[in-house]
Design an enzyme around this catalytic site. Structure first.
Site, PDB file in Angstrom:
ATOM      1  CG  ASP A  67      -1.825   1.179   1.337  1.00 29.64           C
ATOM      2  OD1 ASP A  67      -1.877   1.972   0.382  1.00 29.64           O
ATOM      3  OD2 ASP A  67      -2.497   1.328   2.376  1.00 29.64           O
ATOM      4  CB  CYS A  86       1.580   0.771   4.237  1.00 30.04           C
ATOM      5  SG  CYS A  86       2.567  -0.328   5.257  1.00 30.04           S
ATOM      6  CB  CYS A 135       4.453  -0.330   2.230  1.00 31.68           C
ATOM      7  SG  CYS A 135       3.201  -1.546   2.664  1.00 31.68           S
ATOM      8  NE  ARG A 165      -2.033   0.319   5.122  1.00 29.80           N
ATOM      9  CZ  ARG A 165      -2.074   1.268   6.039  1.00 29.80           C
ATOM     10  NH1 ARG A 165      -2.519   0.997   7.241  1.00 29.80           N
ATOM     11  NH2 ARG A 165      -1.679   2.500   5.760  1.00 29.80           N
TER      12      ARG A 165
END
Length: 284
Positions: free
Chosen positions: A173, A176, A179, A203
């Site tokens: 994502d 994120c 991430c 998400r």
């Protein structure tokens, strides 16, 4: 483009499917938490590491062993309880009378021959040289088959530099934090011989337009790089695999990002620093 890809104008439909069945089954079948999730304690996803040496000899069955009678019984029992879900297969396990179930858009689970009971969690076989986690091996087998079926054109790929020692799939994502942390180490990861194949896993509904814009960009890798640095990526609407990736992630038990899988279908994280990721996937 593959038929699984749908127009991004229908994205809201994915999030609007708040039927009783989806709510109940999702609540029952809690998958592995990894990376950016609702639980900060899951941020590194270390509890999801699967030991390949421990599971490689686990008694997983081929999908050809699907028992259609169990599938029909389970489907009927779910419907009788007001749960509308599509059961794909029920494969016998090493434990007599227990089957490994794959369903559309849901994490896999166990059931009995009558299809009247849903069982989640580990089943560990003992009596050999070491305990064997049957559920981990079956989950990996399911993931391996599903990920292998994804067209490379649907993924955003960062190839290894030099010899390719390992390939990983990462549900990601753009919004994120973990991430972004993983992506900031991409040069190091690739230099260690690891190819990273990104799949979309927004998400929240708010993240969907950005993820679809990345996949609609002429240079997807550049768009992903910019998004991971916080840029607001925009692109003309197009057909994207975002919803298909989300459904696949749900089927594999993804609950947070990044969710990293090996080619063998083993989930090795959550976020892992480049050196630890290389060790986890055998790229050392």
């Amino acid at each position: 483009m593959p038929s699984s890809i749908s127009k991004n104008t229908t994205t809201n439909n994915f999030f609007s499917r708040t039927t009783l069945s989806r709510f109940v089954m999702s609540a029952l079948l809690v998958g592995i938490a990894a990376g950016c999730s609702n639980n900060a304690a899951d941020a590194t996803g270390n509890t999801s590491v699967v030991n390949a040496a421990q599971t490689k000899d686990a008694p997983a069955k081929a999908s050809a062993d699907n028992d259609s009678a169990v599938v029909s019984a389970l489907q009927a029992n779910l419907k009788a309880s007001g749960i509308e879900e599509t059961i794909v297969s029920a494969v016998p396990t090493d434990m007599g009378g227990i089957y490994w179930v794959t369903a559309e858009g849901l994490p896999s689970f166990f059931t009995d021959k009558s299809g009247k009971h849903i069982i989640q969690g580990q089943i560990v076989a003992v009596g050999g040289a070491a305990p064997v986690d049957i559920s981990a091996a079956l989950a990996a087998s399911t993931a391996q088959e599903a990920l292998k079926a994804v067209d490379k054109k649907e993924m955003i790929i960062y190839p290894a530099k030099g010899e390719t020692k390992a390939v990983v799939y990462a549900f990601t994502d753009a919004d994120c934090g973990y991430c972004r942390k993983l992506h900031s180490e991409m040069d190091d990861i690739n230099a260690r011989g690891i190819e990273v194949r990104y799949l979309a896993w927004p998400r929240s509904q708010e993240s969907v337009p950005k993820m679809e814009a990345i996949w609609c960009s002429q240079d997807r890798n550049a768009a992903m790089d910019q998004a991971k640095m916080g840029a607001n990526v925009q692109a003309p609407s197009c057909a994207t695999p975002v919803q298909a990736h989300m459904a696949l992630g749900s089927r594999l038990g993804v609950r947070g990002t990044p969710a990293i899988f090996t080619e063998a279908g083993e989930q090795v994280g959550g976020y892992l620093p480049a050196a630890q990721l290389a060790q986890a996937v055998g790229a050392n």
